[in-house]
Motif scaffolding. Structure first.
Motif, PDB file in Angstrom:
ATOM      1  N   SER A  70       4.573 -19.640  24.650  1.00 63.08           N
ATOM      2  CA  SER A  70       5.973 -20.121  25.156  1.00 63.08           C
ATOM      3  C   SER A  70       6.887 -20.403  24.057  1.00 63.08           C
ATOM      4  O   SER A  70       8.098 -20.603  24.483  1.00 63.08           O
ATOM      5  CB  SER A  70       5.641 -20.955  26.411  1.00 63.08           C
ATOM      6  OG  SER A  70       5.327 -22.016  25.926  1.00 63.08           O
ATOM      7  N   HIS A  71       6.523 -20.825  22.925  1.00 58.13           N
ATOM      8  CA  HIS A  71       7.356 -21.442  21.917  1.00 58.13           C
ATOM      9  C   HIS A  71       8.314 -20.345  21.143  1.00 58.13           C
ATOM     10  O   HIS A  71       7.911 -19.219  21.183  1.00 58.13           O
ATOM     11  CB  HIS A  71       6.568 -22.288  20.847  1.00 58.13           C
ATOM     12  CG  HIS A  71       6.032 -23.610  21.763  1.00 58.13           C
ATOM     13  ND1 HIS A  71       4.974 -24.382  21.004  1.00 58.13           N
ATOM     14  CD2 HIS A  71       6.422 -24.505  22.582  1.00 58.13           C
ATOM     15  CE1 HIS A  71       4.810 -25.387  21.619  1.00 58.13           C
ATOM     16  NE2 HIS A  71       5.709 -25.194  22.616  1.00 58.13           N
ATOM     17  N   TYR A 121      15.911 -27.578  19.527  1.00 56.71           N
ATOM     18  CA  TYR A 121      14.546 -27.171  18.852  1.00 56.71           C
ATOM     19  C   TYR A 121      14.424 -28.989  18.616  1.00 56.71           C
ATOM     20  O   TYR A 121      15.307 -29.658  18.328  1.00 56.71           O
ATOM     21  CB  TYR A 121      14.827 -26.820  17.546  1.00 56.71           C
ATOM     22  CG  TYR A 121      15.019 -25.238  17.509  1.00 56.71           C
ATOM     23  CD1 TYR A 121      16.220 -24.665  17.943  1.00 56.71           C
ATOM     24  CD2 TYR A 121      13.810 -24.253  17.161  1.00 56.71           C
ATOM     25  CE1 TYR A 121      16.334 -23.144  17.786  1.00 56.71           C
ATOM     26  CE2 TYR A 121      13.995 -23.059  17.320  1.00 56.71           C
ATOM     27  CZ  TYR A 121      15.073 -22.484  17.485  1.00 56.71           C
ATOM     28  OH  TYR A 121      15.518 -21.041  17.590  1.00 56.71           O
ATOM     29  N   MET A 149       9.776 -20.218  17.430  1.00 59.21           N
ATOM     30  CA  MET A 149       9.914 -20.805  16.129  1.00 59.21           C
ATOM     31  C   MET A 149      11.270 -20.274  15.337  1.00 59.21           C
ATOM     32  O   MET A 149      11.283 -19.149  15.385  1.00 59.21           O
ATOM     33  CB  MET A 149       8.514 -20.675  15.340  1.00 59.21           C
ATOM     34  CG  MET A 149       7.278 -21.127  16.036  1.00 59.21           C
ATOM     35  SD  MET A 149       7.331 -22.767  16.077  1.00 59.21           S
ATOM     36  CE  MET A 149       7.399 -23.452  14.389  1.00 59.21           C
ATOM     37  N   ARG A 156       9.727 -15.299  18.874  1.00 63.30           N
ATOM     38  CA  ARG A 156       9.052 -15.703  19.967  1.00 63.30           C
ATOM     39  C   ARG A 156       7.408 -15.605  19.698  1.00 63.30           C
ATOM     40  O   ARG A 156       7.013 -14.641  19.333  1.00 63.30           O
ATOM     41  CB  ARG A 156       9.282 -14.898  21.343  1.00 63.30           C
ATOM     42  CG  ARG A 156      10.775 -14.717  21.783  1.00 63.30           C
ATOM     43  CD  ARG A 156      11.172 -14.032  22.860  1.00 63.30           C
ATOM     44  NE  ARG A 156      12.243 -13.721  23.396  1.00 63.30           N
ATOM     45  CZ  ARG A 156      12.753 -14.646  24.250  1.00 63.30           C
ATOM     46  NH1 ARG A 156      12.154 -15.532  24.616  1.00 63.30           N
ATOM     47  NH2 ARG A 156      14.212 -14.501  24.901  1.00 63.30           N
ATOM     48  N   TRP A 157       6.830 -16.790  20.057  1.00 65.05           N
ATOM     49  CA  TRP A 157       5.546 -16.739  19.537  1.00 65.05           C
ATOM     50  C   TRP A 157       4.619 -15.711  20.273  1.00 65.05           C
ATOM     51  O   TRP A 157       3.521 -15.361  19.801  1.00 65.05           O
ATOM     52  CB  TRP A 157       4.773 -18.062  19.402  1.00 65.05           C
ATOM     53  CG  TRP A 157       3.888 -18.405  18.341  1.00 65.05           C
ATOM     54  CD1 TRP A 157       2.678 -18.634  18.837  1.00 65.05           C
ATOM     55  CD2 TRP A 157       3.955 -18.388  16.941  1.00 65.05           C
ATOM     56  NE1 TRP A 157       1.746 -18.937  17.617  1.00 65.05           N
ATOM     57  CE2 TRP A 157       2.797 -18.773  16.607  1.00 65.05           C
ATOM     58  CE3 TRP A 157       4.954 -18.134  16.049  1.00 65.05           C
ATOM     59  CZ2 TRP A 157       2.300 -18.709  15.110  1.00 65.05           C
ATOM     60  CZ3 TRP A 157       4.691 -18.077  14.906  1.00 65.05           C
ATOM     61  CH2 TRP A 157       3.342 -18.404  14.429  1.00 65.05           C
ATOM     62  N   ILE A 205       0.926 -23.734  18.371  1.00 64.80           N
ATOM     63  CA  ILE A 205       1.962 -23.107  18.841  1.00 64.80           C
ATOM     64  C   ILE A 205       1.789 -22.302  19.970  1.00 64.80           C
ATOM     65  O   ILE A 205       0.791 -21.406  19.977  1.00 64.80           O
ATOM     66  CB  ILE A 205       2.815 -22.342  17.366  1.00 64.80           C
ATOM     67  CG1 ILE A 205       2.565 -23.293  16.294  1.00 64.80           C
ATOM     68  CG2 ILE A 205       4.018 -21.853  18.100  1.00 64.80           C
ATOM     69  CD1 ILE A 205       3.374 -22.429  15.048  1.00 64.80           C
ATOM     70  N   ARG A 261      10.802 -25.751  15.969  1.00 68.15           N
ATOM     71  CA  ARG A 261      10.225 -25.496  17.098  1.00 68.15           C
ATOM     72  C   ARG A 261      11.022 -25.818  18.369  1.00 68.15           C
ATOM     73  O   ARG A 261      11.189 -26.661  18.593  1.00 68.15           O
ATOM     74  CB  ARG A 261       8.765 -26.082  17.514  1.00 68.15           C
ATOM     75  CG  ARG A 261       7.865 -25.493  18.728  1.00 68.15           C
ATOM     76  CD  ARG A 261       6.874 -26.441  18.642  1.00 68.15           C
ATOM     77  NE  ARG A 261       7.513 -27.625  19.478  1.00 68.15           N
ATOM     78  CZ  ARG A 261       6.691 -28.654  19.965  1.00 68.15           C
ATOM     79  NH1 ARG A 261       5.362 -28.553  19.690  1.00 68.15           N
ATOM     80  NH2 ARG A 261       7.156 -29.939  20.422  1.00 68.15           N
ATOM     81  N   SER A 262      11.154 -24.565  19.252  1.00 70.99           N
ATOM     82  CA  SER A 262      11.903 -24.916  20.756  1.00 70.99           C
ATOM     83  C   SER A 262      10.782 -24.764  21.679  1.00 70.99           C
ATOM     84  O   SER A 262      10.327 -23.534  21.888  1.00 70.99           O
ATOM     85  CB  SER A 262      12.907 -23.788  20.683  1.00 70.99           C
ATOM     86  OG  SER A 262      13.615 -23.934  22.039  1.00 70.99           O
ATOM     87  N   PRO A 263      10.740 -25.432  22.566  1.00 69.91           N
ATOM     88  CA  PRO A 263       9.676 -25.391  23.675  1.00 69.91           C
ATOM     89  C   PRO A 263      10.696 -24.593  24.977  1.00 69.91           C
ATOM     90  O   PRO A 263       9.979 -24.223  25.788  1.00 69.91           O
ATOM     91  CB  PRO A 263       9.457 -26.800  24.221  1.00 69.91           C
ATOM     92  CG  PRO A 263      10.400 -27.378  23.784  1.00 69.91           C
ATOM     93  CD  PRO A 263      11.371 -27.025  22.291  1.00 69.91           C
TER      94      PRO A 263
END
Length: 121
Positions: free
Chosen positions: A29-30, A108, A32, A50-51, A26, A96-98
Motif C-alpha cells: 500500500s506504500h 510522505y 515510495m 506504487r510498491w 515496505i 515513503r508515503s503511507p
C-alpha cells in the motif's frame, strides 16, 4: 528508516544510480518517492512508485531521463538517472508515503538522509 546512497559528481550527459534501502518492510500500500532540493530552492518532487503494482510516475523535468524501480527482495528503491544536466544538481531524498500517490512532500512520513548529486557542465 530509509538510507539513501549513490550520489556523486558526474559530467553533463552522464549517469548515476541512487539506492534507498528500507530497514522496515515496505508494504504494498506504500508509495515510495524521490525528491530533490537544490541550494536556495524548495524540495521538488522527482518520481514515485506504487510498491504493490510497481507503477511509476515522474515529474515533467525528469520524464524520459530518470527511471524509478523497486526490489521487494532487497527492500530497496532505485533511481536510475541518465542524460544528466547541470540543473539536476541537488540533494536527492527518498521518502515513503503511507497515504498513496502524491507529489507533495508533506504526504510522505519517512525520509532518508539525502545524497548529493552534482552535475558539472
Amino acid at each position: 528508516q530509509l538510507q539513501a546512497s549513490g550520489g556523486g559528481l558526474v559530467q553533463t550527459g552522464g549517469s548515476l544510480k541512487l539506492s534507498c534501502a528500507a530497514s522496515g518492510r515496505i508494504f504494498s500500500s506504500h508509495v515510495m518517492g524521490w525528491f530533490r532540493q537544490a541550494p536556495g530552492r524548495e524540495r521538488e518532487y522527482v518520481a514515485a512508485i506504487r510498491w504493490g503494482t510497481k507503477r511509476t510516475y515522474y515529474s515533467d523535468a525528469v520524464k524520459g531521463r530518470f527511471t524509478i524501480s523497486g526490489s521487494n527482495a532487497e527492500n530497496t528503491v532505485y533511481l536510475q538517472m541518465d542524460s544528466l544536466k547541470p540543473e539536476d544538481t541537488a540533494v536527492y531524498y527518498c521518502a515513503r508515503s503511507p497515504k498513496g500517490l502524491s507529489n507533495m512532500a508533506f504526504e510522505y512520513d519517512s525520509w532518508g538522509q539525502g545524497t548529493l548529486v552534482t552535475v558539472s557542465s
